[in-house]
Scaffold this motif. Structure first.
Motif, short mmCIF file in Angstrom:
data_model
loop_
_atom_site.label_atom_id
_atom_site.label_comp_id
_atom_site.label_asym_id
_atom_site.label_seq_id
_atom_site.Cartn_x
_atom_site.Cartn_y
_atom_site.Cartn_z
N LEU A 152 0.85 -1.18 0.00
CA LEU A 152 0.00 0.00 0.00
C LEU A 152 0.88 1.23 0.00
O LEU A 152 1.81 1.34 0.81
CB LEU A 152 -0.89 0.00 1.25
CG LEU A 152 -1.77 1.22 1.48
CD1 LEU A 152 -2.79 1.38 0.35
CD2 LEU A 152 -2.47 1.10 2.83
N MET A 153 0.60 2.15 -0.91
CA MET A 153 1.31 3.43 -0.97
C MET A 153 0.29 4.54 -1.15
O MET A 153 -0.68 4.37 -1.90
CB MET A 153 2.30 3.46 -2.13
CG MET A 153 3.39 2.43 -2.04
SD MET A 153 4.63 2.47 -3.39
CE MET A 153 3.77 3.11 -4.77
N VAL A 154 0.53 5.66 -0.49
CA VAL A 154 -0.32 6.83 -0.65
C VAL A 154 0.58 8.00 -1.01
O VAL A 154 1.61 8.23 -0.37
CB VAL A 154 -1.11 7.12 0.65
CG1 VAL A 154 -1.83 8.46 0.55
CG2 VAL A 154 -2.11 6.01 0.92
N THR A 155 0.20 8.73 -2.06
CA THR A 155 0.97 9.88 -2.52
C THR A 155 0.18 11.16 -2.28
O THR A 155 -0.96 11.29 -2.75
CB THR A 155 1.33 9.75 -4.01
OG1 THR A 155 1.99 8.50 -4.22
CG2 THR A 155 2.23 10.88 -4.45
N ALA A 156 0.79 12.09 -1.56
CA ALA A 156 0.17 13.38 -1.24
C ALA A 156 0.20 14.29 -2.47
O ALA A 156 0.95 14.04 -3.42
CB ALA A 156 0.92 14.03 -0.08
#
Length: 142
Positions: free
Chosen positions: A39-43
């Motif tokens: 899981l990766m989240v990019t701002a």
């Protein structure tokens, strides 16, 4: 798979949770996880957060640390920047078949009801979808 969410306020934490039922592993394996999803989240500013990389209870930015042991990954950002956020699920090592998963995203997403993202556009008659809900004092069930 990529999903985009518009965060309207930094007053509500952004919480992203990825879960999957892993394929059975070998009893003598040193690592029990068979299919590894990340899981990766990019701002909006390009800062990247990885699942299960926490410090003092919150996700750490830009460390590149990946969880290789668990079939549950989470990202928690206490004051997310307003704007478009990208949530990415990567099949880093899918050794057995394809891997279904569930993704839950909460925060000030700009709509009053919840959102559930499915990993397939449709399910057959014999398919089972299991749902769990978490309610806070800010939400009402309809």
């Amino acid at each position: 798979m990529d999903y985009s969410y518009l965060i309207l306020s930094d007053n509500v934490p952004l919480k992203v949770t990825l879960v999957w039922f892993d394929a059975p592993g070998n009893s003598g394996a040193s690592v029990a996880l068979v299919n590894d999803l990340d899981l990766m989240v990019t701002a909006p500013d390009g800062t990247i957060y990885d699942g299960n990389d926490f410090e003092n209870g919150y996700s750490r930015p830009d460390t590149g640390t990946k969880d290789r042991l668990n079939p549950v990954e989470q990202i928690l950002i206490p004051h997310p920047t307003n704007g478009a956020w990208q949530v990415t699920v990567v099949g880093t090592n899918v050794a057995v078949s394809t891997q279904a998963f569930s993704l839950v995203v909460t925060g000030d997403l700009g709509f009053s009801r919840g959102s559930i993202q499915m990993d397939k556009p449709e399910y057959g008659c014999s398919s089972t979808v299991t749902r769990s809900e978490e309610h806070t004092s800010e939400l009402q069930s309809h």
